[in-house]
Design a protein around this motif. Sequence first.
Motif, mmCIF file in Angstrom:
data_model
loop_
_atom_site.group_PDB
_atom_site.id
_atom_site.type_symbol
_atom_site.label_atom_id
_atom_site.label_comp_id
_atom_site.label_asym_id
_atom_site.label_seq_id
_atom_site.Cartn_x
_atom_site.Cartn_y
_atom_site.Cartn_z
ATOM 1 N N ASP A 1 37.806 38.727 34.358
ATOM 2 C CA ASP A 1 37.008 37.681 34.983
ATOM 3 C C ASP A 1 37.511 36.306 34.556
ATOM 4 O O ASP A 1 37.837 36.094 33.384
ATOM 5 N N ALA A 2 37.572 35.380 35.510
ATOM 6 C CA ALA A 2 37.860 33.960 35.266
ATOM 7 C C ALA A 2 39.153 33.726 34.492
ATOM 8 O O ALA A 2 39.169 33.070 33.456
ATOM 9 N N GLU A 3 40.261 34.244 34.994
ATOM 10 C CA GLU A 3 41.568 33.991 34.382
ATOM 11 C C GLU A 3 42.189 32.764 35.029
ATOM 12 O O GLU A 3 42.416 32.730 36.233
ATOM 13 N N VAL A 4 42.459 31.746 34.234
ATOM 14 C CA VAL A 4 43.071 30.522 34.731
ATOM 15 C C VAL A 4 44.572 30.756 34.876
ATOM 16 O O VAL A 4 45.241 31.115 33.919
ATOM 17 N N LEU B 1 45.063 46.363 41.107
ATOM 18 C CA LEU B 1 44.559 47.314 42.094
ATOM 19 C C LEU B 1 44.360 46.617 43.434
ATOM 20 O O LEU B 1 43.894 45.474 43.501
ATOM 21 N N ASP B 2 44.714 47.318 44.489
ATOM 22 C CA ASP B 2 44.681 46.786 45.848
ATOM 23 C C ASP B 2 43.295 46.272 46.225
ATOM 24 O O ASP B 2 42.291 46.952 46.030
ATOM 25 N N GLY B 3 43.256 45.051 46.749
ATOM 26 C CA GLY B 3 42.015 44.485 47.273
ATOM 27 C C GLY B 3 41.031 43.988 46.244
ATOM 28 O O GLY B 3 39.890 43.690 46.581
ATOM 29 N N THR B 4 41.449 43.857 44.979
ATOM 30 C CA THR B 4 40.483 43.461 43.947
ATOM 31 C C THR B 4 40.595 42.007 43.507
ATOM 32 O O THR B 4 39.677 41.500 42.862
ATOM 33 N N LEU B 5 41.672 41.316 43.844
ATOM 34 C CA LEU B 5 41.851 39.940 43.389
ATOM 35 C C LEU B 5 40.998 38.979 44.210
ATOM 36 O O LEU B 5 41.087 38.945 45.436
ATOM 37 N N VAL B 6 40.158 38.211 43.511
ATOM 38 C CA VAL B 6 39.395 37.125 44.130
ATOM 39 C C VAL B 6 39.971 35.840 43.553
ATOM 40 O O VAL B 6 39.832 35.567 42.359
ATOM 41 N N LEU B 7 40.634 35.058 44.414
ATOM 42 C CA LEU B 7 41.363 33.874 43.975
ATOM 43 C C LEU B 7 40.719 32.624 44.560
ATOM 44 O O LEU B 7 40.427 32.579 45.761
ATOM 45 N N VAL B 8 40.523 31.615 43.715
ATOM 46 C CA VAL B 8 39.995 30.338 44.183
ATOM 47 C C VAL B 8 40.918 29.216 43.732
ATOM 48 O O VAL B 8 41.607 29.319 42.709
ATOM 49 N N VAL B 9 40.917 28.142 44.534
ATOM 50 C CA VAL B 9 41.688 26.945 44.217
ATOM 51 C C VAL B 9 40.752 25.756 44.384
ATOM 52 O O VAL B 9 40.038 25.656 45.383
ATOM 53 N N ARG C 1 41.073 43.678 39.171
ATOM 54 C CA ARG C 1 41.114 44.908 38.383
ATOM 55 C C ARG C 1 42.564 45.346 38.255
ATOM 56 O O ARG C 1 43.349 45.212 39.188
ATOM 57 N N PHE C 2 42.897 45.876 37.096
ATOM 58 C CA PHE C 2 44.247 46.368 36.870
ATOM 59 C C PHE C 2 44.169 47.696 36.135
ATOM 60 O O PHE C 2 43.164 48.043 35.532
ATOM 61 N N GLY C 3 45.249 48.444 36.207
ATOM 62 C CA GLY C 3 45.300 49.703 35.485
ATOM 63 C C GLY C 3 45.987 50.781 36.292
ATOM 64 O O GLY C 3 46.745 50.509 37.211
ATOM 65 N N GLY C 4 45.670 52.008 35.939
ATOM 66 C CA GLY C 4 46.290 53.145 36.607
ATOM 67 C C GLY C 4 47.496 53.633 35.832
ATOM 68 O O GLY C 4 47.826 53.150 34.750
#
Length: 174
Positions: free
Chosen positions: A9-12, A32-40, A101-104
């Motif tokens: 969460d909240a990685e700059v 993981l596919d479709g998990t990144l929520v990016l804001v600018v 989310r990352f992993g696998g």
Amino acid sequence: PALQAQTVDAEVLGRATGLDDQVFTLANKPVLDGTLVLVVDEGRGEERWEERADFFASGPDDKHYVLNRSTGEVRFGRGKQLRVPIANPNRPANVIALSYRFGGGAAGNVGPATIVDVRSGVAGLDAGAVANLMPAYGGSDEETLDAAKTRAAQTLKSHERAVTREDFELHARA
């Protein structure tokens, strides 16, 4: 079924410059596919940008980025054809991964009684007495570039048919 993944969460990621082909790298991968929520935040508050597989259908007004899930690279386009994020003089870092989310991979194939942490409370559950009964399985690492090159050459050679022992091995692996 379970999924081996961790949430960030909240990685700059850094500060946008307004220049073409800006690239930022997430701290963790594979994503993981479709998990990144990016804001600018370009000065009007945080605005969500959307992930695309490529920039072919994107225009100069579209807030799009491309993510390489294997390397964690977030890439923005070129200014004349595509919208690029600009700097915000009020924020030293204005490109933020709100969550992903990352992993696998094979690292998640653990034995029985290995997973013993409960991440969130469940009513009536003794968190100290939780463990996986069965081994975890099914996780595999990404194919290496060398393995992909070998597989591609074999696929072209076999033309989707199995004649030789190598052809049968190729189809069994697929």
